[in-house]
Every structure is written in C-alpha cells, then in structure tokens.
Write an enzyme that holds these catalytic residues in place. Sequence first.
Site, PDB file in Angstrom:
ATOM      1  N   SER A  53      -5.561   3.297   5.383  1.00 52.22           N
ATOM      2  CA  SER A  53      -5.784   4.306   4.347  1.00 52.22           C
ATOM      3  C   SER A  53      -6.805   3.873   3.305  1.00 52.22           C
ATOM      4  O   SER A  53      -7.380   4.722   2.622  1.00 52.22           O
ATOM      5  CB  SER A  53      -4.459   4.635   3.648  1.00 52.22           C
ATOM      6  OG  SER A  53      -3.863   3.463   3.101  1.00 52.22           O
ATOM      7  N   GLY A 105      -1.889   4.678   7.221  1.00 49.79           N
ATOM      8  CA  GLY A 105      -0.691   4.171   7.877  1.00 49.79           C
ATOM      9  C   GLY A 105      -0.938   3.212   9.015  1.00 49.79           C
ATOM     10  O   GLY A 105       0.019   2.666   9.579  1.00 49.79           O
ATOM     11  N   ASN A 144      -0.704  -2.782   5.641  1.00 47.56           N
ATOM     12  CA  ASN A 144       0.467  -2.129   6.222  1.00 47.56           C
ATOM     13  C   ASN A 144       1.260  -3.079   7.101  1.00 47.56           C
ATOM     14  O   ASN A 144       2.494  -3.011   7.147  1.00 47.56           O
ATOM     15  CB  ASN A 144       0.042  -0.893   7.018  1.00 47.56           C
ATOM     16  CG  ASN A 144      -0.485   0.217   6.131  1.00 47.56           C
ATOM     17  OD1 ASN A 144      -0.020   0.397   5.010  1.00 47.56           O
ATOM     18  ND2 ASN A 144      -1.472   0.951   6.601  1.00 47.56           N
ATOM     19  N   HIS A 325      -3.908   3.777  -4.420  1.00 47.96           N
ATOM     20  CA  HIS A 325      -5.104   3.760  -3.572  1.00 47.96           C
ATOM     21  C   HIS A 325      -6.348   3.961  -4.446  1.00 47.96           C
ATOM     22  O   HIS A 325      -6.257   4.495  -5.552  1.00 47.96           O
ATOM     23  CB  HIS A 325      -5.039   4.870  -2.512  1.00 47.96           C
ATOM     24  CG  HIS A 325      -4.128   4.556  -1.378  1.00 47.96           C
ATOM     25  ND1 HIS A 325      -2.765   4.693  -1.465  1.00 47.96           N
ATOM     26  CD2 HIS A 325      -4.382   4.099  -0.124  1.00 47.96           C
ATOM     27  CE1 HIS A 325      -2.208   4.348  -0.307  1.00 47.96           C
ATOM     28  NE2 HIS A 325      -3.170   3.975   0.511  1.00 47.96           N
TER      29      HIS A 325
END
Length: 348
Positions: A53, A105, A144, A325
Amino acid sequence: MPPAVRKTTNTPVARRLAAAAVALGSCLALAGPAGNAGAAPADPVPTVFFGDSYTANYGIAPWNQDGIDRYFCFQAKENYPAVATRRLKDKNITLDVRSDVSCGGALVHHFWEEQELPIGGRLPAQQGALKDDTRLVVGSMGGNSLGFTRILKQCSDKLRSQDHGLLPGNPVDGDQPAAECREFFESGDGKAWLDDQFERVGWDLEEMLERVRYFSPDAKPVLVGYPRLVPADTDKCLTPAPGQTELPLADIPEDALPALDQIQKRLDDVMKKAATDAEGGVDFVDLYAHTGGNTACDGADRGIGGLLENSRVGNGEEFLPWYAHPNEKGRDLQAARVADTVEEVLAR
C-alpha cells in the site's frame, strides 16, 4: 501464546525457481551481462513497479478502478511510481512502465504467490510482471509481513474496534492491554514474536530479490524503504494536526511511541541489509532517514496521514482513515527520493 513457527527448508531457492520455470515452460537464463556504465539511457527503460500500500499509495484519490480484481488494491492513479516517472521524464529519462502491480495489503510472499483480497478476488503473483527484457524493478514490501498493523492494534484500543475491520490483522495478543504494549514488545512473548517476525521478513526479502534477479537478470533492482511515522520528539504527537480532533497516532500510549519508532527503524535496517547482501547488488532508498521532519506528528508539514484522519478514499460523504499512510506531501517525498536514486542507477 503458541510457540513461534520457524521457516525450515532444505531446498535452495535456485532449485525451486528452476522447478517453477520448467513447470511454466520457461527458458530463462540464470544470469546475464551487467548493464553498461555511463550516462542515463536515451531509449525508454522497460520498468516494473511492485509493492504494497505504500507503493500503491493507499488513501490518495482517485484510485485505479479499471477491474474489480484490483479495485480493492486502492492503487492511486497518482502514486509515487507515476509521479517519479514524470519527474524523470522532465530530466529526459523515460521509463517504459510495463506494469505497476503494487497492491494494498501485499505481503512479501505475494511476490511469488497469489494475493487474496479482503473483499473477494485473487491477484496473480507480482513476479509475473517481470520479463526477460525488464531493465528496472522498483518497489517496497516488508511492513505487512512484519505485521505492522497487528503491532498498531496491539497498542490501540480504538484500532481494535470493529469500526476498523478493514485494517488487516488482529492484535498480537488481544488479552494484553493496549496500554501495556511497550512492555509487551520489549520482553517475553511479545519480544519473541517480534524477533521471529523480523527473521521471517529477512528471509522473505532475500528470496524476493533472488527472484527479481532470476526472472529479470539484466534488471537493476531498487528496494524502497518506508517513510518515518514517529518523530524523535514524541511530544509532537500529543497535539492534533491543524483541522483535526484526533491525535496523529490516536490513543497509542505516549511511552509506546519511541518503541514503535525503534521497530520501524529495525525494519528499515533489515531491508537495507537484504539489499546490501543481495547477489549482484540492489540499491536501497532510505526514506526513514530523510523524512524525520514529515512524520505523522509534524502538523502542517506531516507527510503521513494520521491513524484516524480521513484520507481521500471515500464516497464523498464517508472516507476511510489514512491509517498512517503517506498523504500527497509524503507521496511527493517518496517520488523525489525514488527518482533521484533511479537517475543515479541508470547513469552507471
């Protein structure tokens, strides 16, 4: 907490890749000639962007909605690959972007395995974008796989609520209070879990970079780190950003903020080591080292959207949070550092 499961394999990566190549009917060379040194190439450079992401730049609108399979990747049309490509074009360096397969993700193993999206659909392994004529491969993975969202949820009661189900993962140990997360990660089961996660990330990054070299032997790989989230002066995190009511890092305890920063710095070091140790050499873009004044807690100068601050992704009435983010300012910082590194790499 169940004992950690450690990676065990007696099969060399090269042998597994060879088997995969046979199964696919491939006939790729294991190595290729080094690129020519000198000025940046005059011809367009066949390029692939990959990542999670932070490469897709979740939170920035509009995002690519061309196919239902990629809708929930939340890949911004103006993500840092697109902005960096334009910056380079202004310097007469043209990237022929064959693919940008970045997806929110994504874990490191989704570079070689399918990715199942949270609301249905599956995406092919990102390595499928690599071709024998690819000359530049740029992107980032690792956060992640480390389980950074699980770490955030371990430290935040608000993020543990059902209202934030889109944020993947559960807290590492939901029986441990969020208020005690610093102690949890610095000792006992929490520290053991964290150490094991870092070891896994290192292994996975090693394999990913070997696969880049295998499938695109003449490509120049660039691994991009993550921008800094928590400033050195954590007092900055005790005041909402202009126009906001929530603190930048929500209800994460103040004493946990330095610990979160150290976890991120450790991830940066693991990524840097993977790039340094990779066969043939991989360039690393150290965003952590250059974004200390643009963290989530830097007010009007923040390059990271606050955990619960509204992003640009929504239907005009309701918007998803940034979940820490990069915002547009942060995206531009990413793009500038990546463009500068790519310019140097292509000039060799």
